[in-house]
Write a protein that holds these residues in place. Structure first.
Motif, PDB file in Angstrom:
ATOM      1  N   UNK A  67      43.788  50.661  47.576  1.00  0.00           N
ATOM      2  CA  UNK A  67      42.614  51.530  47.350  1.00  0.00           C
ATOM      3  C   UNK A  67      41.957  51.184  46.022  1.00  0.00           C
ATOM      4  N   UNK A  68      40.629  51.285  45.974  1.00  0.00           N
ATOM      5  CA  UNK A  68      39.893  50.940  44.750  1.00  0.00           C
ATOM      6  C   UNK A  68      38.865  52.013  44.460  1.00  0.00           C
ATOM      7  N   UNK A  69      38.532  52.167  43.209  1.00  0.00           N
ATOM      8  CA  UNK A  69      37.540  53.164  42.796  1.00  0.00           C
ATOM      9  C   UNK A  69      36.124  52.654  42.988  1.00  0.00           C
ATOM     10  N   UNK A  70      35.946  51.335  42.846  1.00  0.00           N
ATOM     11  CA  UNK A  70      34.587  50.795  42.915  1.00  0.00           C
ATOM     12  C   UNK A  70      34.502  49.680  43.949  1.00  0.00           C
ATOM     13  N   UNK A  71      33.278  49.419  44.356  1.00  0.00           N
ATOM     14  CA  UNK A  71      33.047  48.355  45.342  1.00  0.00           C
ATOM     15  C   UNK A  71      33.513  47.007  44.790  1.00  0.00           C
ATOM     16  N   UNK A  72      33.206  46.767  43.527  1.00  0.00           N
ATOM     17  CA  UNK A  72      33.561  45.466  42.946  1.00  0.00           C
ATOM     18  C   UNK A  72      35.079  45.256  42.956  1.00  0.00           C
ATOM     19  N   UNK A  73      35.815  46.306  42.588  1.00  0.00           N
ATOM     20  CA  UNK A  73      37.279  46.186  42.603  1.00  0.00           C
ATOM     21  C   UNK A  73      37.806  46.013  44.022  1.00  0.00           C
ATOM     22  N   UNK A  74      37.176  46.713  44.943  1.00  0.00           N
ATOM     23  CA  UNK A  74      37.600  46.609  46.332  1.00  0.00           C
ATOM     24  C   UNK A  74      37.418  45.179  46.840  1.00  0.00           C
ATOM     25  N   UNK A  75      36.283  44.580  46.493  1.00  0.00           N
ATOM     26  CA  UNK A  75      36.022  43.211  46.962  1.00  0.00           C
ATOM     27  C   UNK A  75      36.959  42.217  46.274  1.00  0.00           C
ATOM     28  N   UNK A  76      37.271  42.492  45.027  1.00  0.00           N
ATOM     29  CA  UNK A  76      38.213  41.612  44.313  1.00  0.00           C
ATOM     30  C   UNK A  76      39.602  41.699  44.968  1.00  0.00           C
ATOM     31  N   UNK A  77      40.002  42.930  45.274  1.00  0.00           N
ATOM     32  CA  UNK A  77      41.287  43.101  45.969  1.00  0.00           C
ATOM     33  C   UNK A  77      41.265  42.402  47.325  1.00  0.00           C
ATOM     34  N   UNK A  78      40.116  42.511  48.004  1.00  0.00           N
ATOM     35  CA  UNK A  78      40.003  41.896  49.319  1.00  0.00           C
ATOM     36  C   UNK A  78      40.137  40.372  49.207  1.00  0.00           C
ATOM     37  N   UNK A  79      39.515  39.828  48.196  1.00  0.00           N
ATOM     38  CA  UNK A  79      39.601  38.377  47.990  1.00  0.00           C
ATOM     39  C   UNK A  79      41.076  37.965  47.783  1.00  0.00           C
ATOM     40  N   UNK A  80      41.792  38.738  46.962  1.00  0.00           N
ATOM     41  CA  UNK A  80      43.204  38.424  46.709  1.00  0.00           C
ATOM     42  C   UNK A  80      44.018  38.497  48.006  1.00  0.00           C
ATOM     43  N   UNK A  81      43.745  39.549  48.779  1.00  0.00           N
ATOM     44  CA  UNK A  81      44.489  39.716  50.043  1.00  0.00           C
ATOM     45  C   UNK A  81      44.196  38.552  50.986  1.00  0.00           C
ATOM     46  N   UNK A  82      42.922  38.165  51.066  1.00  0.00           N
ATOM     47  CA  UNK A  82      42.551  37.075  51.982  1.00  0.00           C
ATOM     48  C   UNK A  82      43.189  35.756  51.552  1.00  0.00           C
ATOM     49  N   UNK A  83      43.244  35.520  50.245  1.00  0.00           N
ATOM     50  CA  UNK A  83      43.881  34.292  49.753  1.00  0.00           C
ATOM     51  C   UNK A  83      45.366  34.313  50.140  1.00  0.00           C
ATOM     52  N   UNK A  84      45.962  35.476  49.926  1.00  0.00           N
ATOM     53  CA  UNK A  84      47.403  35.597  50.223  1.00  0.00           C
ATOM     54  C   UNK A  84      47.676  35.382  51.714  1.00  0.00           C
ATOM     55  N   UNK A  85      46.776  35.875  52.564  1.00  0.00           N
ATOM     56  CA  UNK A  85      46.978  35.772  54.013  1.00  0.00           C
ATOM     57  C   UNK A  85      46.436  34.463  54.579  1.00  0.00           C
ATOM     58  N   UNK A  86      45.856  33.637  53.721  1.00  0.00           N
ATOM     59  CA  UNK A  86      45.292  32.361  54.189  1.00  0.00           C
ATOM     60  C   UNK A  86      44.051  32.550  55.046  1.00  0.00           C
ATOM     61  N   UNK A  87      43.308  33.629  54.798  1.00  0.00           N
ATOM     62  CA  UNK A  87      42.146  33.945  55.637  1.00  0.00           C
ATOM     63  C   UNK A  87      40.804  33.689  54.946  1.00  0.00           C
ATOM     64  N   UNK A  88      40.832  33.370  53.664  1.00  0.00           N
ATOM     65  CA  UNK A  88      39.561  33.189  52.949  1.00  0.00           C
ATOM     66  C   UNK A  88      38.971  31.817  53.288  1.00  0.00           C
ATOM     67  N   UNK A  89      37.723  31.839  53.712  1.00  0.00           N
ATOM     68  CA  UNK A  89      37.046  30.584  54.051  1.00  0.00           C
ATOM     69  C   UNK A  89      36.584  29.900  52.767  1.00  0.00           C
ATOM     70  N   UNK A  90      36.340  28.611  52.870  1.00  0.00           N
ATOM     71  CA  UNK A  90      35.889  27.858  51.690  1.00  0.00           C
ATOM     72  C   UNK A  90      34.359  27.837  51.659  1.00  0.00           C
TER      73      UNK A  90
END
Lengths: 440, 499
Positions: free
Chosen positions: B372-395
């Motif tokens: 959970x995040x307080x702001x949109x920017x933090x949420x997107x940053x967390x999402x980026x980290x999760x996607x990298x970890x799951x191998x789902x982030x596109x280049x």
């Protein structure tokens, strides 16, 4: 109390001027009463009078009031004839209106009586339809069903409206007037659509011209045309131009939006007559055209109709202003555009649509767009899907094409390359633009 | 007039024996709207409207309709006569005959209002005071290089509906709705962009809640900061990309791309139908994707009974990627090859009910948790980290679309579009913001590209749906942010500079 909403309401408001309501007297008031009867017919999936479009009759009487109290507060409400019109009902209503009053020093001006213009807004032929003495609406439904392209899924709507309106104020305006409207529209396969909307019945010639245009465009649309290319120019049809007027011009020329910082333009832009369009482009509200859909006699505030120039020769001239924003602007109220069709766009060098078409070697005519209402009205940028586009090759309509267009509405009006094409069948012109198109 | 009296009139008039069949709808509506602009009260509007609509059928199934904005016995009788006369006239000239409703069983129900704060709990002045306090908080929001024009509006509605039919059906229910909305316009020179945040509920409790916890204020701060960046950002070059949409856009996607295409009255022309029948059993997406429509109590689009008096069903439109059901009403469900689900809704007593959505949800079975995040920017940053970890982030390009601004569909061609407030490329570590371009695609392509979701499920995105000239409340959402793979038939925008 009587069974007459206008008589009861004006009596109640006059009484409130004489005696206080929750301790405060009414200083001024305005009441607009609308009595409307509507007949509607429809066609869905080639069938007249389906369960979703049965012949319908609607009857309503409602009022809008604006009250100014002795302490300067004002109230605004919509109401209708009460089921039991008695003194107790009206006392409760007055008290509620008083409780809902608010401070707005610019809104408290009620217009005084003024000479009304001569403008035809009511047609007796339409009253005859409402009274059941004229079967024209049913004939029109039958005409659409019998002439429709055999293979097309046809839908249609026909509406006849008759209204008896009254505008009364404490300042002495006592106007009763009648108005009418008639619309007929149809679509083939939900792709090629056409319509007529005026304050009088459609004539035989108008019907024939509009019908022939839509039927022939439907036939052409069925042929698949070659894709658009790098040099294909985009022509916006009058219905798309009208929708764009509604999406971009109406909010940005609204006095309220300008004052509240929600318009592309500022007060200073108008005061300096800033040039915002290419020279030769003018915008005007003209509510005085006889039987025009957006023509009217006076506004619900009691302001007589008059012409208002919004932009002249490319330069800003005036926003449109109701009484409140006219007071803030320190001027008189202007004409009010009712919908995109209420604004007339003209260009000095405009040509006829027939002439414009002849001179286009490679173009796409955009008959409808998806998603215009989602676009940002201030920036003017748009990117839109075009479910019904007609390819133009060597001056002729050449077949259907599926494209997407993108551009900027303000840049279209600023461009020296814009050409306006007029047609007697339409209120708005065709726009020959430089905006981008790509195949889907 | 109180609801009991309205119910009596509907029962007496609709329940009489007629040669054909009668459906009678009565509606009583109360409304208050308060609007503030840049610290000043702009308007307080109050309205009462009530009326009746009658759809009468001849014995053979031709129908006519009449309505008036009065509720009394005499007028009700006149409306039945008028609608019957129109039905007879329509039959005489060869209209469509439809007797479907004649065979449905009757319903009898009276649902209470059930709000915590009745419509008159607070005086208009008290509502004004609460709203002024909430609006004044917005003054604290400052952007680095520009100002914001703010509008706050509050609308509170109480709708009472009563529906009676010749077969003895008598159902009545209340639909209470309240919405608090902040609309901001960020501008600098000629460039400007509007945005909004909202809180919906059933009564003035939303004002008390906002005064207490300031949730909407925090959303306004977050959105204002985001829009401030969008205003000066570049536009996404037109093209097809892997994208992630927020829950509001998920509502838009489900609503525009699927909901309308399965409404029973549109089966003749829908791209999801064949020969006028919904293609039930058609594989429309990968496994693991569900779309459901159903009325939720307390929701903006709450509708417990159809406007024809049938119970509104919860409908699984797509289950595990397969088209299962449509939104059918009494009149066209059978013809469209689908079950009757009580889908008819009407804008008002003066409108003919049409099959419509209520709250539509897009849910994926595969779901990745997101902190959970307080702001949109933090949420997107967390999402980026999760996607990298799951191998789902596109280049290169992987856009997150934020903030639904409305959409439209052509169910004949299968084209749909919708627009967002802005986009962020989370493939870029700087989380670069972009101006939006319209999101467009083909109904039959888009669901096949939906993969999974992440973050918190939310189903309270609200809007207004227009169909056949009638505007009704709509709502919905998704099981979080929804991932859509790159697909040539799904495109983002384009602008003049692409040329």
């Amino acid at each position: 109390m009587t069974d007459n909403l206008l008589a009861d309401l004006t009596q109640v408001l006059q009484n409130a001027q004489a005696g206080p309501v929750l301790g405060v007297r009414l200083r001024d008031w305005r009441a607009a009463v609308f009595r409307t009867q509507i007949i509607m017919l429809g066609i869905k999936n080639n069938i007249g009078g389906s369960v979703y479009t049965p012949p319908s009759y609607k009857n309503s009487e409602s009022a809008e009031i604006f009250l100014v109290w002795d302490d300067g507060k004002c109230s605004r409400a919509k109401l209708q004839k009460p089921s039991e019109s008695n003194g107790y009902h009206w006392k409760r209503e007055l008290e509620f209106w008083r409780m809902a009053s608010f401070e707005d020093p610019f809104a408290v001006r009620i217009p005084h009586p003024a000479k009304l213009p001569e403008v035809a807004v009511a047609s007796d032929e339409i009253r005859s339809i409402i009274e059941g003495a004229d079967r024209t609406a049913f004939d029109h439904q039958e005409k659409i069903l019998s002439s429709r392209p055999r293979e097309a899924q046809t839908g249609a709507n026909i509406t006849a409206l008759w209204g008896k309106n009254s505008i009364y104020t404490s300042t002495g305006i006592n106007i009763d007037y009648e108005e009418s409207r008639y619309t007929v529209s149809w679509s083939f396969d939900s792709l090629i659509a056409r319509g007529y909307a005026k304050r009088r019945l459609i004539t035989g010639h108008e019907w024939q011209d509009i019908w022939n245009e839509s039927a022939s465009r439907y036939e052409i649309f069925k042929k698949q045309a070659e894709p658009v290319g790098q040099n294909t120019c985009v022509i916006l049809s009058p219905s798309v131009v009208e929708q764009m007027t509604e999406q971009y011009i109406l909010p940005n020329f609204s006095g309220e939006n300008i004052f509240e910082g929600q318009s592309k333009f500022t007060l200073e832009d108008f005061r300096q007559k800033r040039k915002v369009f290419y020279e030769g482009i003018s915008l005007e509200i003209d509510p005085l055209r006889p039987y025009h859909w957006s023509s009217y006699l006076l506004t619900p505030e009691g302001v007589p109709a008059s012409r208002t120039i919004l932009a002249s020769q490319g330069s800003l001239h005036s926003p449109y202003l109701n009484t409140k924003y006219a007071l803030r602007w320190e001027t008189s109220p202007t004409a009010i555009p009712y919908g995109g069709g209420g604004i007339k766009i003209t260009q000095e060098q405009q040509v006829s649509w027939a002439q414009m078409l002849k001179e286009i070697d490679d173009g796409v005519l955009v008959l409808s767009v998806l998603g215009l209402h989602t676009q940002n009205p201030v920036t003017g940028s748009f990117s839109l899907a075009v479910p019904s586009g007609l390819r133009i090759k060597n001056g002729c309509l050449a077949g259907g094409v599926n494209v997407r267009i993108s551009g900027n509405y303000w840049e279209i009006l600023q461009s020296p390359d814009l050409v306006c094409g007029t047609s007697d069948l339409d209120n708005s012109p065709y726009f020959l633009t430089g905006c981008r198109c790509e195949n889907i | 007039m109180d609801s009991g009296k309205i119910r009596e009139i509907v029962k007496d008039i609709a329940g009489q024996p007629y040669p054909g069949y009668v459906i009678m709808r009565a509606q009583a509506r109360r409304e208050i709207t308060i609007k503030l602009c840049n610290g000043k009260i702009e308007n307080v509007f109050t309205g009462n409207e009530s009326g009746m609509g009658v759809q009468a059928f001849t014995a053979n199934g031709a129908s006519g309709f009449s309505s008036a904005n009065t509720i009394d016995r005499k007028m009700a009788e006149e409306l039945v006569q008028k609608a019957t006369a129109l039905a007879r006239e329509s039959e005489r000239i060869g209209c469509e005959l439809n007797q479907q409703i004649f065979s449905f069983p009757p319903h009898y129900d009276a649902l209470p209002n059930g709000v915590q704060y009745p419509f008159d709990q607070f005086t208009p002045q008290e509502l004004q005071d609460m709203l002024a306090f909430i609006h004044d908080q917005l003054k604290k929001i400052h952007l680095a290089d520009t100002g914001i024009a703010w509008q706050t509006s509050y609308k509170q509605i109480e709708d009472y509906w009563c529906i009676g039919r010749t077969d003895g059906t008598l159902v009545s229910f209340f639909i209470p709705r309240a919405v608090l909305l902040h609309q901001g316009t960020v501008r600098q020179g000629d460039a400007g962009q509007s945005f909004s945040v909202h809180l919906s509920g059933v009564d003035a409790g939303i004002l008390l809640q906002e005064k207490r916890d300031g949730l909407l204020y925090r959303q306004a701060v977050d959105k204002a900061n985001f829009i401030s960046k969008v205003r000066t950002a570049d536009q996404i070059p037109s093209g097809s990309y892997p994208i992630i949409i927020d829950y509001g856009l998920a509502k838009g996607l489900a609503h525009e791309a699927f909901g309308h295409a399965v409404e029973s009255d549109l089966a003749e022309e829908s791209v999801l139908s064949q020969n006028g029948k919904l293609q039930i059993g058609l594989m429309v997406s990968n496994h693991g994707v569900d779309i459901t429509d159903g009325s939720l109590k307390g929701d903006w689009a709450y509708q417990p009974y159809s406007a024809n008096g049938e119970k509104r069903e919860n409908v699984t439109i797509v289950e595990d990627g397969i088209l299962k059901q449509g939104l059918g009403d009494v009149f066209s469900a059978e013809k469209a090859g689908m079950a009757m689900t009580g889908a008819g809704r009407a804008e008002s007593y003066g409108s003919i009910p049409l099959p419509r959505m209520t709250n539509i949800r897009l849910v994926t079975k595969k779901h990745i948790p997101l902190p959970e995040s307080e702001t949109l920017e933090n949420e997107l940053r967390n999402m980026r980290d999760v996607l990298i970890r799951e191998g789902l982030l596109e280049i290169g390009h992987h856009y997150v679309l934020v903030g639904y601004r409305g959409g439209q569909v052509n169910i004949k061609t299968g084209d749909f579009v919708f627009q967002c407030d802005g986009a962020v490329n989370i493939a870029d570590p700087a989380l670069t913001v972009y101006r939006p371009g319209i999101f467009s695609g083909k109904i039959l392509s888009v669901l096949g590209s939906v993969r999974l979701s992440t973050g918190q499920e939310r189903y309270d995105a609200i809007g207004t749906c227009g169909k056949a000239g009638q505007s009704i409340p709509s709502s919905g959402g998704g099981s979080g942010y929804i991932f859509i793979e790159k697909n040539e038939h799904i495109r983002l925008g384009g602008n003049e500079s692409d040329r």
